[in-house]
Design a protein around this motif. Structure first.
Motif, PDB file in Angstrom:
ATOM      1  N   THR A   1      23.942 -93.655 -24.180  1.00 34.28           N
ATOM      2  CA  THR A   1      23.363 -94.195 -25.350  1.00 34.28           C
ATOM      3  C   THR A   1      23.285 -95.804 -25.377  1.00 34.28           C
ATOM      4  OG1 THR A   1      24.159 -92.102 -26.060  1.00 34.28           O
ATOM      5  CG2 THR A   1      23.171 -93.893 -27.850  1.00 34.28           C
TER       6      THR A   1
ATOM      7  N   ASN B   1      34.466 -83.525 -34.192  1.00 31.43           N
ATOM      8  CA  ASN B   1      33.017 -83.725 -34.255  1.00 31.43           C
ATOM      9  C   ASN B   1      32.278 -82.666 -34.270  1.00 31.43           C
ATOM     10  OD1 ASN B   1      33.310 -86.624 -33.787  1.00 31.43           O
ATOM     11  ND2 ASN B   1      33.341 -86.335 -31.126  1.00 31.43           N
TER      12      ASN B   1
ATOM     13  N   GLU C   1      26.713 -80.523 -33.050  1.00 32.63           N
ATOM     14  CA  GLU C   1      25.662 -81.192 -32.654  1.00 32.63           C
ATOM     15  C   GLU C   1      25.841 -82.808 -33.000  1.00 32.63           C
ATOM     16  OE1 GLU C   1      21.582 -79.723 -33.461  1.00 32.63           O
ATOM     17  OE2 GLU C   1      22.863 -78.150 -34.410  1.00 32.63           O
ATOM     18  N   SER C   2      25.122 -83.703 -32.198  1.00 32.14           N
ATOM     19  CA  SER C   2      25.180 -85.197 -32.397  1.00 32.14           C
ATOM     20  C   SER C   2      24.765 -85.304 -33.746  1.00 32.14           C
ATOM     21  CB  SER C   2      24.561 -85.844 -31.497  1.00 32.14           C
ATOM     22  OG  SER C   2      23.140 -85.579 -31.432  1.00 32.14           O
ATOM     23  N   PHE C   3      25.135 -86.567 -34.569  1.00 31.59           N
ATOM     24  CA  PHE C   3      24.651 -86.931 -35.626  1.00 31.59           C
ATOM     25  C   PHE C   3      23.058 -87.341 -35.548  1.00 31.59           C
ATOM     26  CE2 PHE C   3      29.012 -87.679 -36.576  1.00 31.59           C
ATOM     27  CZ  PHE C   3      29.326 -86.893 -37.851  1.00 31.59           C
ATOM     28  N   ALA C   4      22.899 -87.963 -34.238  1.00 25.32           N
ATOM     29  CA  ALA C   4      21.635 -88.352 -34.277  1.00 25.32           C
ATOM     30  C   ALA C   4      20.627 -86.973 -34.075  1.00 25.32           C
ATOM     31  CB  ALA C   4      21.443 -89.199 -32.662  1.00 25.32           C
ATOM     32  N   SER C   5      20.944 -86.086 -33.731  1.00 24.84           N
ATOM     33  CA  SER C   5      20.022 -84.994 -33.378  1.00 24.84           C
ATOM     34  C   SER C   5      19.764 -84.285 -34.763  1.00 24.84           C
ATOM     35  CB  SER C   5      20.550 -83.991 -32.545  1.00 24.84           C
ATOM     36  OG  SER C   5      21.867 -83.369 -32.874  1.00 24.84           O
TER      37      SER C   5
ATOM     38  N   SER D   1      32.359 -92.488 -32.883  1.00 21.97           N
ATOM     39  CA  SER D   1      33.158 -91.269 -33.190  1.00 21.97           C
ATOM     40  C   SER D   1      34.245 -90.670 -32.169  1.00 21.97           C
ATOM     41  CB  SER D   1      32.477 -90.043 -33.934  1.00 21.97           C
ATOM     42  OG  SER D   1      31.777 -90.443 -34.984  1.00 21.97           O
TER      43      SER D   1
ATOM     44  N   ASP E   1      27.730 -91.547 -33.445  1.00 22.05           N
ATOM     45  CA  ASP E   1      28.012 -91.016 -32.532  1.00 22.05           C
ATOM     46  C   ASP E   1      28.825 -91.703 -31.391  1.00 22.05           C
ATOM     47  OD1 ASP E   1      26.546 -88.233 -33.278  1.00 22.05           O
ATOM     48  OD2 ASP E   1      24.830 -89.207 -32.605  1.00 22.05           O
TER      49      ASP E   1
ATOM     50  N   MET F   1      23.144 -93.025 -34.675  1.00 24.06           N
ATOM     51  CA  MET F   1      23.436 -93.056 -32.964  1.00 24.06           C
ATOM     52  C   MET F   1      24.812 -93.769 -32.853  1.00 24.06           C
ATOM     53  SD  MET F   1      19.568 -93.536 -31.738  1.00 24.06           S
ATOM     54  CE  MET F   1      19.873 -93.479 -29.905  1.00 24.06           C
TER      55      MET F   1
ATOM     56  N   THR G   1      26.693 -85.685 -42.228  1.00 22.24           N
ATOM     57  CA  THR G   1      25.324 -85.262 -41.768  1.00 22.24           C
ATOM     58  C   THR G   1      24.496 -84.947 -43.165  1.00 22.24           C
ATOM     59  OG1 THR G   1      26.341 -83.875 -39.819  1.00 22.24           O
ATOM     60  CG2 THR G   1      24.070 -83.058 -41.090  1.00 22.24           C
TER      61      THR G   1
END
Length: 467
Positions: A75, A248, A251-255, A236, A233, A230, A443
């Motif tokens: 990333t 965590n 799912e990723s925060f970005a998703s 973290s 992510d 992003m 989130t």
């Protein structure tokens, strides 16, 4: 080259890199040239690492050229950034915002630096901070003041003011900061950016441990909500030995950020006790956001916890932090020297920690009935550089407390909060709101912020005087 490129969000730059439409070297050279040409008027960088940044950019550009499937790259691969001058980058100075120790070269990387390097980012240098990170503006006698790219007569905020000014001025696209009482959210408010303070335990402070009784945390400054998600992510995750930590999300925060939240129960306020009402222009920002969220189907209720009892213990803990470290009195600014010399006793400090933990439980209990709380980020618009310079340290402290009042309570509770640049004063200075979430729930505030961003389009903000 496109004049808008320096102001392009990091996640869009990442797409250009992965498509091989631009190289890490081209981006690095672009931002370094802008720093050389423009930063003298803002003072956003404490140190610029030209040689190491160009060397790293050459390596990453070669890797990019030899990579067939660029989706396998980490990333933010090849995205330039910088590190706040409270944290160490091996081989670069760590001066803690003090010009007398600007040749103090670090021999290790802070934990966040390791994660930023693992994400493929290119470090252009160190961003300016208030001395020891103690103040919400950067005006130490030993370093140049950090000025606001929207109007250099005004502050960029603090203590992450250099980070905010650098992004707002198009000198880097995304950057980390740290927030012990609003030090990410305040500079975001001053400079027209998204400023995310995550939950306590979301980001490790490795290799050090607790600071400010757990009230300080790393955070993100960016032009867009997606960029902050992003970067969150990237930053973290638990590091062995951390005093606080969170798992965590699955799912990723970005998703998750682009998914619409369900209808939320939202509290809001333009007046907080014991400080009173926010400036009229800041009240308007809250009310406008409330109207937008109501139209989206969220349920709005006016209300806010009373923060009266948190002020004194927070001040004691914050002031007690000035005793920490080996900095000699002779090199400290007058304000920090006064804070050190009038610091609380050990008994007072420990009592304050106990008090603030009890009070924090009461504040968090308010969120049993609400998903989020919307407040002004600060109670007044950005101040001018030097506006309080002639005041005594004691009076200055009172001014600071009344300016930043909506931010510190959520450092005490450890809740996530995000500052959003929702508008401008009549004179053209950025201002905005903050959204506070339940413990551990970044989130929801990211999703709500993303919803508002689609209407406000603040990622397109840029200072009108800059090419």
């Amino acid at each position: 080259m496109d004049n808008n490129l320096p102001f392009t969000s990091a996640h869009e730059l990442e797409k250009l890199i992965r498509k091989k439409e631009i190289s890490p070297l081209e981006l690095t050279e672009l931002y370094l040239q802008r720093i050389d040409d423009m930063d003298a008027q803002w003072g956003s960088f404490a140190h610029v690492a030209h040689d190491s940044a160009i060397k790293d950019a050459h390596v990453k550009t070669e890797i990019l050229g030899n990579t067939k499937n660029t989706q396998e790259l980490p990333t933010f691969f090849g995205i330039p950034t910088a590190i706040k001058d409270l944290y160490s980058v091996k081989g670069m100075p760590t001066a803690y915002g003090n010009g007398f120790i600007k040749d103090n070269i670090a021999d290790f990387d802070s934990g966040i630096v390791t994660k930023i390097k693992e994400a493929g980012m290119i470090i252009l240098g160190k961003t300016a901070t208030s001395e020891l990170g103690s103040l919400p503006y950067i005006e130490s006698p030993s370093v140049p003041p950090c000025r606001n790219p929207y109007n250099p007569k005004y502050t960029a905020g603090g203590s992450s003011g250099g980070a905010a000014a650098a992004v707002a001025g198009g000198l880097i696209p995304v950057v980390h900061g740290s927030d012990g009482g609003g030090s990410v959210r305040g500079p975001a408010f001053c400079c027209g950016l998204v400023g995310l303070k995550p939950s306590r335990g979301r980001i490790s402070s490795a290799p050090v441990g607790d600071y400010l009784a757990g009230m300080a945390t790393q955070g993100c400054l960016s032009r867009s909500v997606m960029d902050s998600a992003m970067l969150l992510d990237i930053l973290s995750g638990y590091v062995m030995g951390d005093p606080y930590w969170l798992d965590n999300p699955s799912e990723s925060f970005a998703s998750l950020v682009t998914k619409n939240p369900p209808s939320l129960k939202i509290a809001f306020a333009t007046e907080i006790l014991p400080f009173g009402k926010a400036d009229d222009c800041l009240q308007k920002q809250v009310k406008d956001a409330v109207d937008i969220f109501a139209d989206m189907g969220h349920k709005l209720t006016e209300g806010c916890p009373d923060f009266s009892s948190i002020v004194e213990p927070f001040k004691i803990i914050w002031q007690g932090s000035m005793v920490q470290g080996d900095f000699p009195d002779a090199i400290l600014s007058p304000m920090n020297l006064w804070l050190r010399k009038t610091a609380p006793s050990l008994r007072e400090y420990l009592n304050a920690v106990h008090q603030i933990q009890v009070i924090s439980r009461q504040i968090v209990a308010f969120f049993a009935d609400f998903d989020v709380l919307i407040l002004p980020t600060y109670l007044q618009p950005p101040i001018k550089v030097g506006e309080w310079a002639s005041l005594s340290s004691e009076v200055t402290l009172d001014h600071i407390i009344n300016w930043i009042a909506p931010c510190p309570p959520f450092n005490a509770t450890g809740q996530p909060a995000i500052a959003l640049p929702t508008g401008f004063t009549d004179s053209g200075l950025p201002i905005g709101i903050q959204i506070v979430g339940k413990p551990k729930d970044e989130t929801t505030i990211l999703q709500l912020a993303y919803q508002l961003e689609q209407i406000k389009q603040w990622q397109k903000y840029r200072p009108s005087s800059i090419d």
